[in-house]
Design a protein around this motif. Structure first.
Motif, short mmCIF file in Angstrom:
data_model
loop_
_atom_site.label_atom_id
_atom_site.label_comp_id
_atom_site.label_asym_id
_atom_site.label_seq_id
_atom_site.Cartn_x
_atom_site.Cartn_y
_atom_site.Cartn_z
N ALA A 69 33.11 73.66 31.12
CA ALA A 69 33.91 74.70 31.77
C ALA A 69 33.07 75.89 32.23
N TYR A 70 31.95 76.16 31.59
CA TYR A 70 31.16 77.33 31.94
C TYR A 70 30.09 77.04 33.00
N GLU A 71 30.14 75.87 33.60
CA GLU A 71 29.15 75.51 34.61
C GLU A 71 29.77 75.47 36.01
N GLU A 72 28.98 75.88 36.98
CA GLU A 72 29.37 75.71 38.37
C GLU A 72 28.57 74.54 38.92
N ARG A 73 29.23 73.71 39.70
CA ARG A 73 28.53 72.53 40.23
C ARG A 73 28.53 72.58 41.75
N THR A 74 27.44 72.11 42.31
CA THR A 74 27.31 72.00 43.75
C THR A 74 27.01 70.54 44.06
N MET A 75 27.85 69.92 44.88
CA MET A 75 27.62 68.52 45.23
C MET A 75 26.43 68.42 46.18
N ILE A 76 25.46 67.64 45.80
CA ILE A 76 24.27 67.43 46.63
C ILE A 76 24.44 66.16 47.45
N GLU A 77 24.92 65.11 46.79
CA GLU A 77 25.16 63.84 47.46
C GLU A 77 26.56 63.37 47.07
N THR A 78 27.35 63.01 48.01
CA THR A 78 28.77 62.74 47.84
C THR A 78 29.12 62.05 46.53
N GLY A 79 29.62 62.83 45.59
CA GLY A 79 30.15 62.32 44.34
C GLY A 79 29.15 61.74 43.35
#
Length: 164
Positions: A69-79
């Motif tokens: 919950a405390y992490e932000e994620r950025t998609m680099i490669e679709t899924g």
């Protein structure tokens, strides 16, 4: 093959951050993997090699969370490949809180009974990740502590680690 490909791709993505989560797809049952490995060795499962299911061991998980919950994620490669960073408030609050508890545990290492140290370590490991509201309250608390200490008394580094 898919897992190897994801690891190789992530190894060259250094400009996206130091931490990646690789979504390897659907989970594979360990018993199915074991049976496949026995067959690939030209043997027959349960005849040449017995496979015994022992059940879940203490601390073993049935599933794995890709993100906390405390992490932000950025998609680099679709899924499949994500870059991970601490969410602004909740991540800083959680890391500050955990760091303080770990530092206190280390400071008491040689003066506290082992059973007490074990209980404190269990409490740290089982800390729940904050919701947005808890993080905001924790962040306000850290800010308050820092402002109270800034009257000339010495600031401890762990209060400054949060970046607030």
């Amino acid at each position: 093959p898919e897992a190897v490909l994801l690891v190789l791709k992530a190894s060259v993505l250094t400009n996206f951050g130091p931490l990646f989560v690789l979504n390897m797809g659907e989970p594979v049952r360990i018993v199915d993997l074991a049976r496949d490995l026995v067959k690939l060795s030209s043997l027959e499962p349960d005849r040449d090699i017995e496979i015994i299911e022992t059940g879940i061991r203490a601390g073993e998980k049935l599933y794995e969370e890709l993100f906390w919950a405390y992490e932000e994620r950025t998609m680099i490669e679709t899924g499949t490949i994500f870059s991970i960073a601490l969410a602004e408030q909740s991540g800083q609050w959680f890391v500050c809180n955990a760091t303080e508890q770990i530092e206190a545990l280390l400071a008491d290492l040689h003066t506290t009974p082992e059973s007490t140290l074990r209980e404190r370590l269990k409490a740290i490991v089982s800390m729940s990740y904050p919701t947005s509201n808890q993080a905001a309250q924790g962040t306000e608390q850290v800010k308050l502590n820092v402002s109270l200490l800034s009257d000339g008394s010495k600031l401890e580094s762990r209060h400054v680690v949060t970046g607030i």
